[in-house]
Design an enzyme around this catalytic site. Structure first.
Site, PDB file in Angstrom:
ATOM      1  N   ASP A  54       7.928 -11.913   2.353  1.00 48.38           N
ATOM      2  CA  ASP A  54       8.310 -11.738   3.754  1.00 48.38           C
ATOM      3  C   ASP A  54       8.485 -13.062   4.494  1.00 48.38           C
ATOM      4  OD1 ASP A  54       5.551 -12.155   3.578  1.00 48.38           O
ATOM      5  OD2 ASP A  54       5.160 -11.110   5.448  1.00 48.38           O
ATOM      6  N   GLU A 110      -3.867 -21.671   6.347  1.00 43.19           N
ATOM      7  CA  GLU A 110      -4.767 -21.065   5.379  1.00 43.19           C
ATOM      8  C   GLU A 110      -4.487 -21.648   4.008  1.00 43.19           C
ATOM      9  OE1 GLU A 110      -5.880 -16.751   6.185  1.00 43.19           O
ATOM     10  OE2 GLU A 110      -3.721 -16.737   6.405  1.00 43.19           O
ATOM     11  N   GLU A 111      -5.507 -21.595   3.160  1.00 39.30           N
ATOM     12  CA  GLU A 111      -5.350 -22.130   1.799  1.00 39.30           C
ATOM     13  C   GLU A 111      -4.344 -21.329   0.977  1.00 39.30           C
ATOM     14  OE1 GLU A 111      -6.373 -19.804  -0.529  1.00 39.30           O
ATOM     15  OE2 GLU A 111      -7.118 -18.593   1.162  1.00 39.30           O
ATOM     16  N   SER A 112      -4.027 -20.126   1.418  1.00 42.52           N
ATOM     17  CA  SER A 112      -3.164 -19.224   0.661  1.00 42.52           C
ATOM     18  C   SER A 112      -1.684 -19.500   0.952  1.00 42.52           C
ATOM     19  CB  SER A 112      -3.518 -17.784   1.013  1.00 42.52           C
ATOM     20  OG  SER A 112      -3.486 -17.618   2.430  1.00 42.52           O
ATOM     21  N   ARG A 120     -11.826 -13.617  -5.267  1.00 40.18           N
ATOM     22  CA  ARG A 120     -11.353 -14.983  -5.067  1.00 40.18           C
ATOM     23  C   ARG A 120     -12.562 -15.911  -5.044  1.00 40.18           C
ATOM     24  NH1 ARG A 120      -6.238 -13.676  -4.113  1.00 40.18           N
ATOM     25  NH2 ARG A 120      -5.602 -12.272  -2.433  1.00 40.18           N
ATOM     26  N   ASP A 134       7.346 -16.640   0.137  1.00 37.33           N
ATOM     27  CA  ASP A 134       6.935 -15.346  -0.423  1.00 37.33           C
ATOM     28  C   ASP A 134       7.854 -14.216   0.039  1.00 37.33           C
ATOM     29  OD1 ASP A 134       6.094 -15.125   2.230  1.00 37.33           O
ATOM     30  OD2 ASP A 134       4.316 -13.953   1.708  1.00 37.33           O
ATOM     31  N   THR A 160      -6.167  -7.046   5.101  1.00 41.05           N
ATOM     32  CA  THR A 160      -6.057  -8.367   5.731  1.00 41.05           C
ATOM     33  C   THR A 160      -4.790  -8.458   6.574  1.00 41.05           C
ATOM     34  OG1 THR A 160      -7.128  -9.268   3.742  1.00 41.05           O
ATOM     35  CG2 THR A 160      -6.185 -10.853   5.269  1.00 41.05           C
ATOM     36  N   LYS A 175       3.412  -3.802   8.315  1.00 43.45           N
ATOM     37  CA  LYS A 175       2.646  -4.713   9.158  1.00 43.45           C
ATOM     38  C   LYS A 175       2.934  -4.356  10.610  1.00 43.45           C
ATOM     39  CE  LYS A 175       2.649  -8.842   6.167  1.00 43.45           C
ATOM     40  NZ  LYS A 175       2.719 -10.325   6.203  1.00 43.45           N
ATOM     41  N   ARG A 187      -1.058  -1.664   2.914  1.00 44.72           N
ATOM     42  CA  ARG A 187      -0.330  -1.877   1.649  1.00 44.72           C
ATOM     43  C   ARG A 187      -0.767  -0.850   0.630  1.00 44.72           C
ATOM     44  NH1 ARG A 187      -0.046  -8.490   1.228  1.00 44.72           N
ATOM     45  NH2 ARG A 187       0.182  -8.670   3.478  1.00 44.72           N
ATOM     46  N   SER A 190       4.391  -8.206   1.590  1.00 42.09           N
ATOM     47  CA  SER A 190       4.311  -9.660   1.443  1.00 42.09           C
ATOM     48  C   SER A 190       4.527 -10.131   0.001  1.00 42.09           C
ATOM     49  CB  SER A 190       2.970 -10.129   2.007  1.00 42.09           C
ATOM     50  OG  SER A 190       2.994 -11.510   2.200  1.00 42.09           O
ATOM     51  N   HIS A 191       3.511 -10.756  -0.573  1.00 40.13           N
ATOM     52  CA  HIS A 191       3.673 -11.358  -1.903  1.00 40.13           C
ATOM     53  C   HIS A 191       3.480 -10.352  -3.036  1.00 40.13           C
ATOM     54  CE1 HIS A 191      -0.495 -11.349  -0.702  1.00 40.13           C
ATOM     55  NE2 HIS A 191      -0.820 -11.367  -1.977  1.00 40.13           N
ATOM     56  N   LYS A 232       2.364 -17.115  10.402  1.00 41.42           N
ATOM     57  CA  LYS A 232       2.625 -18.270   9.576  1.00 41.42           C
ATOM     58  C   LYS A 232       4.112 -18.285   9.241  1.00 41.42           C
ATOM     59  CE  LYS A 232       0.706 -15.953   5.439  1.00 41.42           C
ATOM     60  NZ  LYS A 232      -0.100 -14.790   5.831  1.00 41.42           N
ATOM     61  N   ASP A 247       6.558 -15.721   5.115  1.00 43.34           N
ATOM     62  CA  ASP A 247       5.565 -16.433   5.927  1.00 43.34           C
ATOM     63  C   ASP A 247       4.772 -17.469   5.133  1.00 43.34           C
ATOM     64  OD1 ASP A 247       4.196 -14.459   4.570  1.00 43.34           O
ATOM     65  OD2 ASP A 247       3.220 -13.599   6.339  1.00 43.34           O
ATOM     66  N   ARG A 248       4.839 -17.425   3.806  1.00 46.83           N
ATOM     67  CA  ARG A 248       4.109 -18.421   3.016  1.00 46.83           C
ATOM     68  C   ARG A 248       5.046 -19.502   2.496  1.00 46.83           C
ATOM     69  NH1 ARG A 248      -0.342 -15.506  -0.770  1.00 46.83           N
ATOM     70  NH2 ARG A 248      -1.087 -14.015   0.773  1.00 46.83           N
ATOM     71  N   THR A 278     -10.425 -15.171   7.267  1.00 43.54           N
ATOM     72  CA  THR A 278      -9.137 -15.088   6.585  1.00 43.54           C
ATOM     73  C   THR A 278      -8.206 -14.092   7.281  1.00 43.54           C
ATOM     74  OG1 THR A 278     -10.079 -15.699   4.468  1.00 43.54           O
ATOM     75  CG2 THR A 278      -8.080 -14.368   4.403  1.00 43.54           C
TER      76      THR A 278
HETATM   77  C1  VG1 Z   1      -4.366 -12.970   1.490  1.00 39.38           C
HETATM   78  C2  VG1 Z   1      -4.679 -14.419   1.793  1.00 39.38           C
HETATM   79  C3  VG1 Z   1      -4.823 -14.609   3.287  1.00 39.38           C
HETATM   80  C4  VG1 Z   1      -3.544 -14.131   3.982  1.00 39.38           C
HETATM   81  C5  VG1 Z   1      -3.249 -12.706   3.588  1.00 39.38           C
HETATM   82  C6  VG1 Z   1      -1.930 -12.208   4.152  1.00 39.38           C
HETATM   83  O1  VG1 Z   1      -5.426 -12.156   1.915  1.00 39.38           O
HETATM   84  O2  VG1 Z   1      -5.836 -14.847   1.117  1.00 39.38           O
HETATM   85  O3  VG1 Z   1      -5.102 -15.959   3.568  1.00 39.38           O
HETATM   86  O4  VG1 Z   1      -3.680 -14.220   5.375  1.00 39.38           O
HETATM   87  O5  VG1 Z   1      -3.180 -12.592   2.176  1.00 39.38           O
HETATM   88  O6  VG1 Z   1      -0.877 -13.008   3.755  1.00 39.38           O
HETATM   89  P1  VG1 Z   1      -6.564 -11.597   0.919  1.00 39.38           P
HETATM   90  O7  VG1 Z   1      -7.399 -10.675   1.757  1.00 39.38           O
HETATM   91  O8  VG1 Z   1      -5.861 -10.940  -0.221  1.00 39.38           O
HETATM   92  O9  VG1 Z   1      -7.298 -12.810   0.440  1.00 39.38           O
HETATM   93  V1  VG1 Z   1       0.637 -12.287   3.518  1.00 39.38           V
HETATM   94  O10 VG1 Z   1       1.765 -13.531   3.266  1.00 39.38           O
HETATM   95  O11 VG1 Z   1       0.283 -11.350   2.173  1.00 39.38           O
HETATM   96  O12 VG1 Z   1       0.868 -11.367   4.809  1.00 39.38           O
HETATM   97 CO    CO Z   2       3.628 -12.988   3.342  1.00 38.83          CO
END
Ligand code: VG1
Ligand code: CO
Length: 551
Positions: free
Chosen positions: A287, A371-373, A504, A285, A26, A134, A30, A121-122, A384, A289-290, A352
């Site tokens: 990096d 996004e909901e995340s 999910r 988070d 996504t 990334k 990773r 990221s997270h 983001k 962005d969240r 997504t």
């Molecule tokens: C998750 C989230 C998605 C977000 C992505 C990257 O993806 O659901 O909304 O854009 O992480 O965010 P997935 O495929 O695991 O549902 V980040 O802050 O990890 O770059």
């Molecule tokens: Co992130």
């Protein structure tokens, strides 16, 4: 430290066999830190990137990361590979610390060919955690799938890579260095980002609120936002020292998941939800962005947060001119759709991942998206932006002079409420998760018209998207069950995990302005949760009695 040695010679390193597992998910590639430590693994992906991204020779590249284990080594390797590929100018940061939104800003400011952000990221970090790369393009946003697919394809055919041997800067202090023909600029990664936000929000008004009786807590989760939040909140805006918690970036994020939700940011959640010590709380988070937004005894669902920012955009100087349109990812609740309709602006539904907002932002068709995340952002950059969302909320509170809970109550009483929840089942054995998903996918055609949680299923499909700007088609983006009363249930497999598979389950149900707007979401959604489990056999097929994370 500095190197202005005679041009170091380019070394061609041959691979005995190409890697077959470097397909970005996504958001970026990773893998576990251990996988990234295999000889040539990082180099293979970076070589493929240099082969695919346009404008490398003579171009400018932005490079930095969230400070996790492996960051410094990767900066050294990528700098030497950039020199070998004829990059003219590489901009990196002190300590190699650069948040994803700050990187996006730098790419745009310096008209770079793109950037590389070293982050998973997270996901947890450290030798036993995850690492990630990334790749962002010239617009500052995550590379579109056409580029990531081409990078992946290049990795599978790679015979070798090019690198120079030579000393790279220590990153202790700003300065300019040379490595052969490559000019390396080490800058402070915080400065430009802070200026960007100063142009969007009324710092005087926010500062006045924070210097008054308005204690706030920000949790950087030992990740990249620490230095940014300290400068912004405690420095420029005058919040008391100690406002920023866990503000020093650590290679292993202190052993935690730098994921701002109620489960992984529980310290902050307990402070806000279980006491009256703070009026506002937020976390970002790994990096940066969240964002998670909390009020006193109040959790703001990220889908609602996007709707609130949209409805209140006029309160921030950067958005007084109005919004061109908004967008949300498919699993994000339709709370923002209702506001967009009221404002009479377009609202787009994308797959997504932030990369799908890029074209709409570039074309000027949307101003805000989310996004909901826990992701929200705008056209100020192409990622983001966690701290942007935090300042936006503070801006709204500074103007409206009310609590977060009051903002939410008045929002729902005007627009109705989208009860919403996401249930994550993490680290399921891959075959079990795919078995569950494929079975459900096969059932879709037979589900239309069937009854579900006392409603009837009107649409059962696998979401696909035609980009309104370039016409590209993206399919297989999540299984949707749309019900006759506007409720929805969505199933998706995560594209960011590194262990097994993560399922999910997204649940949504709308209650209009005259209805009961004050329920616990898990109760309001109870019948959908039960029906989803019965239909997809989640508990029996995963062997998990409950989700790992509930948002
Ligand atoms: C998750 C989230 C998605 C977000 C992505 C990257 O993806 O659901 O909304 O854009 O992480 O965010 P997935 O495929 O695991 O549902 V980040 O802050 O990890 O770059
Ligand atoms: Co992130």
């Amino acid at each position: 430290m500095a190197t202005s040695s005679p041009s170091p010679s380019v070394r061609q390193v041959l691979l005995s066999a190409p890697f077959s597992d470097q397909k970005p998910g996504t958001s970026g590639l990773r893998k576990s830190s251990r996988q990234f430590e295999q000889p040539h693994y990082l180099e293979s992906f970076v070589e493929a990137m240099f082969q695919v991204v346009p404008g490398v020779a003579g171009g400018t590249l932005i490079l930095g990361g969230d400070g996790r284990y492996g960051n410094r080594r990767a900066i050294d390797v990528i700098t030497r590979m950039a020199a070998a590929h004829g990059v003219a100018r590489l901009i990196t940061t002190t300590g190699g610390i650069l948040s994803t939104p700050a990187a996006s800003n730098l790419i745009r400011k310096h008209q770079a060919i793109g950037g590389i952000i070293l982050s998973a990221s997270h996901n947890p970090g450290g030798p036993e955690g995850d690492f990630g790369v990334k790749v962002n393009g010239a617009n500052g946003g995550p590379a579109p799938e056409s580029i990531t697919d081409a990078i992946y394809s290049a990795t599978t055919q790679l015979e070798g890579y090019r690198i120079v041997d030579g000393e790279t800067p220590s990153l202790e202090a700003p300065g300019t260095y040379a490595l052969g023909g490559l000019s390396i600029e080490v800058i402070d990664g915080v400065d430009d980002y802070v200026s960007l936000l100063q142009g969007l929000f009324d710092f005087d008004a926010i500062s006045q609120m924070l210097r008054g009786d308005f204690p706030i807590a920000f949790d950087a989760m030992h990740a990249v936002t620490g230095p940014y939040a300290s400068r912004l909140l405690e420095g420029l805006l005058g919040a008391p020292a100690g406002t920023v918690r866990n503000g020093i970036p650590l290679e292993d994020f202190g052993g935690g998941h730098p994921d701002p939700n109620l489960t992984y940011a529980h310290e902050l959640a307990e402070l806000l939800m279980g006491s009256d010590a703070y009026r506002f709380g937020a976390a970002c988070d790994g990096d940066g962005d969240r964002n998670m937004i909390l009020g006193q005894r109040c959790f703001v669902n990220p889908s609602d947060s996007l709707a609130v920012l949209t409805a209140n955009a006029g309160l921030a100087p950067g958005y007084v001119g109005g919004l061109a349109g908004v967008a949300r990812s498919m699993p994000t609740s339709a709370a923002v759709d209702v506001v967009a309709k009221d404002l009479d602006i377009p609202c787009f539904e994308t797959p997504t991942g932030w990369k799908f907002f890029g074209n709409l932002l570039d074309a000027g068709r949307i101003t805000l998206c989310g996004e909901e995340s826990f992701g929200t952002g705008s056209d100020h950059i192409r990622e983001k932006d966690g701290l942007w969302a935090v300042l936006f909320w503070l801006q709204i509170l500074a103007v409206r002079r009310c609590s977060v809970a009051e903002v939410m109550t008045s929002h729902w009483s005007r627009y109705g409420r989208h009860y919403y929840s996401r249930h994550d089942y993490e680290a399921i054995a891959s075959d079990r998760a795919h078995g569950l998903y494929d079975r459900l996918k096969g059932m879709l055609p037979s589900l239309v018209g069937a009854s579900f949680a006392g409603r009837s299923i009107t649409t059962a499909d696998d979401f696909s998207y035609v980009d309104p700007v370039d016409g590209s088609l993206t399919s297989g983006q999540g299984l949707r069950l749309l019900l006759d009363d506007g409720s929805r249930v969505v199933f998706r497999l995560s594209g960011t995990g590194t262990q097994g598979a993560t399922l999910r389950l997204y649940l949504e149900s709308y209650v209009g302005t005259g209805g009961n707007l004050d329920q616990d979401p898990q109760q309001a959604l109870g019948d959908l949760i039960t029906a989803a489990d019965q239909l997809a056999e989640i508990r029996s097929r995963t062997g998990m009695e409950q989700p790992t994370v509930i948002t």
